[in-house]
Design a protein around this motif. Structure first.
Motif, PDB file in Angstrom:
ATOM      1  N   ASN A  62      40.340 132.849  44.978  1.00 32.25           N
ATOM      2  CA  ASN A  62      41.526 133.687  44.800  1.00 32.25           C
ATOM      3  C   ASN A  62      41.222 135.053  44.196  1.00 32.25           C
ATOM      4  O   ASN A  62      42.007 135.989  44.369  1.00 32.25           O
ATOM      5  CB  ASN A  62      42.526 132.992  43.861  1.00 32.25           C
ATOM      6  N   ALA A  63      40.141 135.145  43.430  1.00 28.50           N
ATOM      7  CA  ALA A  63      39.895 136.385  42.688  1.00 28.50           C
ATOM      8  C   ALA A  63      38.407 136.659  42.588  1.00 28.50           C
ATOM      9  O   ALA A  63      37.606 135.737  42.373  1.00 28.50           O
ATOM     10  CB  ALA A  63      40.501 136.287  41.286  1.00 28.50           C
ATOM     11  N   THR A  64      38.019 137.921  42.766  1.00 26.59           N
ATOM     12  CA  THR A  64      36.653 138.364  42.490  1.00 26.59           C
ATOM     13  C   THR A  64      36.740 139.657  41.692  1.00 26.59           C
ATOM     14  O   THR A  64      37.646 140.465  41.888  1.00 26.59           O
ATOM     15  CB  THR A  64      35.832 138.620  43.774  1.00 26.59           C
ATOM     16  N   LYS A  65      35.787 139.865  40.802  1.00 26.33           N
ATOM     17  CA  LYS A  65      35.790 141.075  39.985  1.00 26.33           C
ATOM     18  C   LYS A  65      34.377 141.328  39.486  1.00 26.33           C
ATOM     19  O   LYS A  65      33.715 140.421  38.974  1.00 26.33           O
ATOM     20  CB  LYS A  65      36.743 140.901  38.790  1.00 26.33           C
ATOM     21  N   PHE A  66      33.896 142.574  39.646  1.00 23.79           N
ATOM     22  CA  PHE A  66      32.598 142.947  39.105  1.00 23.79           C
ATOM     23  C   PHE A  66      32.769 143.303  37.632  1.00 23.79           C
ATOM     24  O   PHE A  66      33.567 144.171  37.278  1.00 23.79           O
ATOM     25  CB  PHE A  66      32.011 144.135  39.857  1.00 23.79           C
ATOM     26  N   LEU A  67      32.012 142.624  36.760  1.00 24.16           N
ATOM     27  CA  LEU A  67      31.983 142.991  35.350  1.00 24.16           C
ATOM     28  C   LEU A  67      31.039 144.177  35.158  1.00 24.16           C
ATOM     29  O   LEU A  67      31.338 145.118  34.428  1.00 24.16           O
ATOM     30  CB  LEU A  67      31.537 141.791  34.514  1.00 24.16           C
ATOM     31  N   THR A  68      29.898 144.118  35.812  1.00 29.31           N
ATOM     32  CA  THR A  68      28.980 145.248  35.963  1.00 29.31           C
ATOM     33  C   THR A  68      28.505 145.211  37.406  1.00 29.31           C
ATOM     34  O   THR A  68      28.871 144.304  38.167  1.00 29.31           O
ATOM     35  CB  THR A  68      27.761 145.119  35.027  1.00 29.31           C
ATOM     36  N   ASP A  69      27.676 146.165  37.811  1.00 25.38           N
ATOM     37  CA  ASP A  69      27.152 146.139  39.179  1.00 25.38           C
ATOM     38  C   ASP A  69      26.352 144.869  39.458  1.00 25.38           C
ATOM     39  O   ASP A  69      26.253 144.432  40.601  1.00 25.38           O
ATOM     40  CB  ASP A  69      26.261 147.362  39.429  1.00 25.38           C
ATOM     41  N   ASP A  70      25.777 144.292  38.404  1.00 26.09           N
ATOM     42  CA  ASP A  70      24.896 143.138  38.588  1.00 26.09           C
ATOM     43  C   ASP A  70      25.550 141.812  38.234  1.00 26.09           C
ATOM     44  O   ASP A  70      24.938 140.761  38.396  1.00 26.09           O
ATOM     45  CB  ASP A  70      23.623 143.310  37.745  1.00 26.09           C
ATOM     46  N   GLY A  75      37.052 133.549  40.748  1.00 34.56           N
ATOM     47  CA  GLY A  75      37.959 132.484  40.347  1.00 34.56           C
ATOM     48  C   GLY A  75      38.539 131.803  41.567  1.00 34.56           C
ATOM     49  O   GLY A  75      38.804 132.442  42.591  1.00 34.56           O
ATOM     50  N   SER A  76      38.774 130.500  41.457  1.00 37.64           N
ATOM     51  CA  SER A  76      39.114 129.721  42.645  1.00 37.64           C
ATOM     52  C   SER A  76      40.249 128.735  42.367  1.00 37.64           C
ATOM     53  O   SER A  76      40.587 128.431  41.221  1.00 37.64           O
ATOM     54  CB  SER A  76      37.869 128.957  43.113  1.00 37.64           C
ATOM     55  N   VAL A  77      40.796 128.217  43.460  1.00 40.99           N
ATOM     56  CA  VAL A  77      41.783 127.136  43.378  1.00 40.99           C
ATOM     57  C   VAL A  77      41.159 125.883  42.769  1.00 40.99           C
ATOM     58  O   VAL A  77      41.865 125.009  42.275  1.00 40.99           O
ATOM     59  CB  VAL A  77      42.351 126.843  44.792  1.00 40.99           C
ATOM     60  N   ASP A  78      39.824 125.812  42.749  1.00 38.69           N
ATOM     61  CA  ASP A  78      39.157 124.630  42.168  1.00 38.69           C
ATOM     62  C   ASP A  78      39.174 124.629  40.631  1.00 38.69           C
ATOM     63  O   ASP A  78      38.503 123.821  40.011  1.00 38.69           O
ATOM     64  CB  ASP A  78      37.727 124.489  42.700  1.00 38.69           C
ATOM     65  N   LYS A  79      39.926 125.586  40.033  1.00 38.15           N
ATOM     66  CA  LYS A  79      40.155 125.673  38.576  1.00 38.15           C
ATOM     67  C   LYS A  79      38.965 126.231  37.809  1.00 38.15           C
ATOM     68  O   LYS A  79      38.940 126.192  36.575  1.00 38.15           O
ATOM     69  CB  LYS A  79      40.546 124.304  37.973  1.00 38.15           C
ATOM     70  N   GLY A 101      43.187 124.561  33.491  1.00 40.52           N
ATOM     71  CA  GLY A 101      43.679 123.309  34.045  1.00 40.52           C
ATOM     72  C   GLY A 101      44.330 123.447  35.401  1.00 40.52           C
ATOM     73  O   GLY A 101      44.886 122.496  35.935  1.00 40.52           O
ATOM     74  N   ALA A 102      44.284 124.650  35.975  1.00 43.68           N
ATOM     75  CA  ALA A 102      44.901 124.867  37.289  1.00 43.68           C
ATOM     76  C   ALA A 102      44.190 126.030  37.975  1.00 43.68           C
ATOM     77  O   ALA A 102      43.243 126.613  37.440  1.00 43.68           O
ATOM     78  CB  ALA A 102      46.401 125.146  37.135  1.00 43.68           C
ATOM     79  N   SER A 103      44.671 126.367  39.158  1.00 40.81           N
ATOM     80  CA  SER A 103      44.071 127.422  39.982  1.00 40.81           C
ATOM     81  C   SER A 103      43.910 128.730  39.212  1.00 40.81           C
ATOM     82  O   SER A 103      44.804 129.157  38.488  1.00 40.81           O
ATOM     83  CB  SER A 103      44.964 127.641  41.206  1.00 40.81           C
ATOM     84  N   ILE A 104      42.760 129.393  39.413  1.00 39.44           N
ATOM     85  CA  ILE A 104      42.539 130.717  38.828  1.00 39.44           C
ATOM     86  C   ILE A 104      43.145 131.750  39.773  1.00 39.44           C
ATOM     87  O   ILE A 104      42.804 131.804  40.952  1.00 39.44           O
ATOM     88  CB  ILE A 104      41.034 131.012  38.633  1.00 39.44           C
ATOM     89  N   THR A 116      40.754 135.781  32.114  1.00 41.49           N
ATOM     90  CA  THR A 116      41.036 134.941  33.289  1.00 41.49           C
ATOM     91  C   THR A 116      42.469 134.437  33.198  1.00 41.49           C
ATOM     92  O   THR A 116      42.905 133.976  32.133  1.00 41.49           O
ATOM     93  CB  THR A 116      40.059 133.750  33.350  1.00 41.49           C
ATOM     94  N   GLY A 117      43.205 134.527  34.304  1.00 40.15           N
ATOM     95  CA  GLY A 117      44.590 134.065  34.341  1.00 40.15           C
ATOM     96  C   GLY A 117      44.735 132.926  35.324  1.00 40.15           C
ATOM     97  O   GLY A 117      44.219 132.990  36.445  1.00 40.15           O
ATOM     98  N   SER A 118      45.447 131.888  34.911  1.00 38.22           N
ATOM     99  CA  SER A 118      45.512 130.669  35.715  1.00 38.22           C
ATOM    100  C   SER A 118      46.940 130.196  35.897  1.00 38.22           C
ATOM    101  O   SER A 118      47.847 130.547  35.136  1.00 38.22           O
ATOM    102  CB  SER A 118      44.675 129.571  35.030  1.00 38.22           C
TER     103      SER A 118
END
Length: 792
Positions: A62-70, A75-79, A101-104, A116-118
């Motif tokens: 559901n979600a991807t985010k670069f914290l740094t370039d590397d 985050g996924s529905v798999d929690k 405890g639930a999808s990210i 992270t928000g879930s």
């Protein structure tokens, strides 16, 4: 010992429909969720598509985010949240966070910390230690309870000790949490911003200018079709915009809540205020994402909406009013698209390149569109994007001459993929979308010439002919053509309320098309009329061209089955189509043959099974038809010498496997042998002796159910339910087999779900040289690998 060297020629998968599922880092890598994988792509590299998949999640990303370039977060529905670290051009997972405890649903990053928000209505704050491991700092239970769909995190001032976190989602409010602790993040709710009238899908912070004491601006995008801007200002005095309720801010809108209430809070002993700044009007449907970019002193905002458009906003220098300076995409009223609740339109996310010279957006079909800024012409010019299936790929088939690859999917589309030859480069692209259907598609096979037949959940097969528009495109871009091009129809169209593609003639550019009436089943959608100028392309088609102008006209429908089509196969000489449907009784578990000259069924149907036939395969010389099924049977039908369209049962083995048989494949023309693969984790090799008896020669035992197999000469590709595939060298005389070691330079060669079909390219390979293997998977990815067998 022989080895093989493998490289990826083509990786394709559609993007996930979630506004937070993609991010673009400053080194030019765009990461996006593709089913349960993360696809990596460099949009500013014109000829390169997806170059790697990161697999590890067990459900949709559901979600991807670069914290740094590397360092990449996902985050996924798999929690879970996974942390990926780059090392020598490869990202590998270094940590998995399983505290939710639930999808990210969303991620936000700051300097050394991230949130992270879930769907468990919690936000968790994490910090990285010196080894780049995430350590939980704080858990925030959202009150009043809602599911966070968007988070934004930013330093509150020049120091990195104080942060502001914005959270929003399935309510119409935005919560501001502020942390000013010296020891670590300690976020407290300081303000609740109201005004939106729908769910909020995107939040993004930026500094107004480059000065250390610059105000923060927060953009919020909502399903109420509006974007709101909010200002966070340091000091006791309110900013000018909040002090003066200017009508240009949108106060003239009847019924809109434009309260300029100031929300005051303290951090680091300093006073701050959060106030409403502006209301941005212009989109006609839900707004899914907003992204800031600053070029020099000009601050711009990119918004993506379900109205099929991207908008770029700037603040007018003289009045301060935010206006649209560019609109990209499609105008929904012209294109006949519906709202986000419909099926045809919508942009789910928009992203800036690091330099701001390129923007991309993800559409509802899973395809990415690209625009580059042409500075000389001062306008945005569309460029080549990437595309892919968004659901399980259920069938693949090379054309009989091996020039292109067809794929069909549960996403109700059939797609044609081929190599674009430009200069001394070649690259794979989707070149046509022959079938856009109303039912899930289950199987496909090519016919001799420029035809294919596909089967779906609608109990019938449809036969399609290549149109002139696609033939010329393939000739110009890929260097192969069809000699019968003048006999082909120009293009195809789909009636507004129909499922059958109709052959049409292309019209001149000045030709007027009458408006369609949705009560007329044969009415033509004006948006899909093909004009002659649109068919002349010198590059792979863009998404809107693919979905409107590359349909193949339907030539025939083949009826007879009582349930959903499960499998089909075409003979190598192109004269027959064999089909089967889902069945739970002998009555329906029949194989029907259709001859392609008149498209009549050859009666009576072939019987040998009691449950669904899962695979049909004609032998290379079409002498035999092999069938396997859920009833654990395999059967061989032999062609009648006199009546070429007639096949008779010659051998049936009711105990071929101990569990259902899922696939089968014939060996090469020179060997009378075939293989069967089943859920019993076995691949069995069968061959004919001198007495023409079919005997079991050897068994390959695997670690899990075998879902797909295919032969290239004596090399057998084996695909498993786990996504792993292997290549075995088969010695038919000795009845032995040996796994072929394969080296590869890419990190994730295996799909993350079951392999649904394997197909070796039928032509263009020298004996003992290299071959191309196409792999279709349940994880929506299509892969074409080159395998060089000549490595010693």
């Amino acid at each position: 010992m022989r080895r093989a060297q493998m490289q990826a020629d083509y990786l394709a998968a559609g993007g996930n429909r979630h506004p937070a599922a993609s991010d673009w880092n400053s080194s030019g890598v765009l990461a996006f969720g593709a089913e349960r994988n993360i696809a990596l792509w460099k949009p500013q590299s014109k000829s390169e598509g997806v170059y790697d998949f990161l697999s590890g999640h067990t459900d949709t990303v559901n979600a991807t985010k670069f914290l740094t370039d590397d360092i990449l977060l996902s985050g996924s529905v798999d929690k879970t949240v996974k942390i990926w670290k780059k090392s020598v051009d490869r990202y590998s997972c270094i940590q998995t966070l399983s505290d939710h405890g639930a999808s990210i649903n969303c991620l936000a990053t700051g300097s050394g910390i991230f949130a992270t928000g879930s769907a468990d209505s919690n936000i968790k704050i994490w910090a990285l230690d010196e080894q780049d491991n995430a350590v939980l700092q704080q858990s925030i239970s959202i009150t009043p309870r809602f599911f966070p769909l968007a988070l934004a995190l930013s330093p509150l001032d020049g120091t990195s000790n104080s942060f502001v976190l914005a959270a929003a989602g399935t309510k119409d409010i935005i919560q501001l949490y502020v942390s000013d602790s010296q020891e670590g993040p300690d976020f407290k709710l300081q303000a609740t911003l109201s005004g939106h009238e729908g769910w909020i899908r995107s939040l993004e912070f930026t500094t107004e200018n480059g000065s250390p004491d610059s105000d923060l601006l927060l953009s919020s995008a909502s399903q109420d079709k509006y974007i709101r801007l909010w200002r966070i200002h340091q000091g006791n005095e309110l900013p000018a915009a909040a002090a003066n309720a200017d009508p240009s801010l949108g106060a003239f809108l009847p019924g809109k809540s434009l309260s300029n209430k100031a929300h005051h809070f303290k951090a680091q002993g300093l006073d701050f205020s959060a106030t409403f700044e502006a209301l941005l009007l212009g989109h006609e449907d839900w707004i899914y994402s907003t992204k800031w970019h600053s070029t020099g002193n000009i601050l711009q905002l990119l918004s993506a909406s379900a109205d099929n458009s991207l908008a770029i906003w700037e603040s007018d220098a003289s009045t301060g009013v935010w206006v649209t300076v560019a609109r990209l995409g499609e105008i929904s009223s012209e294109k006949g698209s519906t709202t986000a609740t419909g099926s045809t339109g919508g942009f789910w996310t928009g992203l800036w390149s690091p330099s701001g010279s390129t923007v991309v957006c993800l559409g509802i079909t899973g395809s990415w569109r690209v625009w580059n800024m042409n500075r000389e012409q001062d306008r945005w010019v569309q460029d080549i994007g990437i595309s892919g299936h968004t659901q399980s790929i259920t069938g693949i088939s090379w054309s009989k001459d091996g020039n292109y690859l067809l794929s069909t999917s549960s996403d109700q589309t059939t797609r044609l993929h081929a190599k674009w030859k430009h200069g001394d480069q070649t690259s794979w692209h989707e070149m046509a979308r022959p079938q856009i259907h109303g039912y899930d598609l289950n199987c496909i096979d090519s016919l001799a010439g420029s035809q294919f037949v596909s089967g779906a959940d609608e109990k019938l097969m449809r036969v399609f002919n290549e149109p002139k528009a696609v033939a010329r495109l393939l000739n110009q871009l890929c260097g192969f053509g069809n000699s019968d091009v003048e006999q082909m129809p120009d293009a195809a169209n789909m009636p507004v309320l129909g499922l059958s593609n109709k052959a049409i003639e292309a019209v001149d550019d000045d030709h007027e098309v009458p408006a369609s009436h949705h009560t007329d089943r044969d009415a033509v959608d004006p948006a899909s009329v093909v004009r002659k100028s649109t068919l002349e392309l010198d590059h792979p088609p863009f998404e809107e061209h693919l979905s409107r102008h590359t349909l193949w006209p339907e030539a025939e429908k083949l009826y007879g089955h009582g349930y959903e089509i499960s499998t089909l196969a075409t003979s190598h000489d192109g004269t027959l189509v064999a089909t089967a449907c889902k069945a739970s009784s002998i009555d329906h578990a029949v194989i029907r043959l259709f001859e392609t000259k008149t498209w009549h069924e050859v009666k009576p149907p072939l019987t040998a099974h009691s449950l669904t036939v899962t695979r049909l395969r004609f032998s290379p010389d079409d002498k035999y038809l092999l069938s396997v099924g859920r009833d654990r049977h395999w059967a061989i039908f032999e062609r009648d010498e006199a009546e070429k369209a007639t096949y008779n049962l010659t051998k049936a083995d009711p105990k071929g496997h101990t569990r259902m048989i899922l696939d089968a494949a014939w060996a090469s023309m020179t060997v009378s042998a075939f293989a069967t693969a089943g859920r019993d984790k076995q691949v069995k090799i069968w061959s004919q002796d001198e007495k023409k008896e079919w005997l079991h020669k050897s068994t390959i035992v695997e670690d899990g159910p075998v879902t797909a197999i295919d032969f290239h000469e004596n090399n057998l590709a084996v695909g498993l339910e786990s996504g792993i595939f292997k290549v075995y060298v088969i010695d038919f005389e000795k009845g032995s087999h040996q796994q072929l070691p394969i080296t590869h330079p890419i990190s994730s060669i295996y799909p993350s779900k079951a392999i649904t079909q394997l197909a070796w390219k039928p032509f263009g390979q020298e004996k003992g040289g290299s071959a191309e293997l196409a792999i279709a998977s349940d994880d929506s990815s299509l892969r074409v690998y080159s395998i060089d067998f000549s490595v010693v």
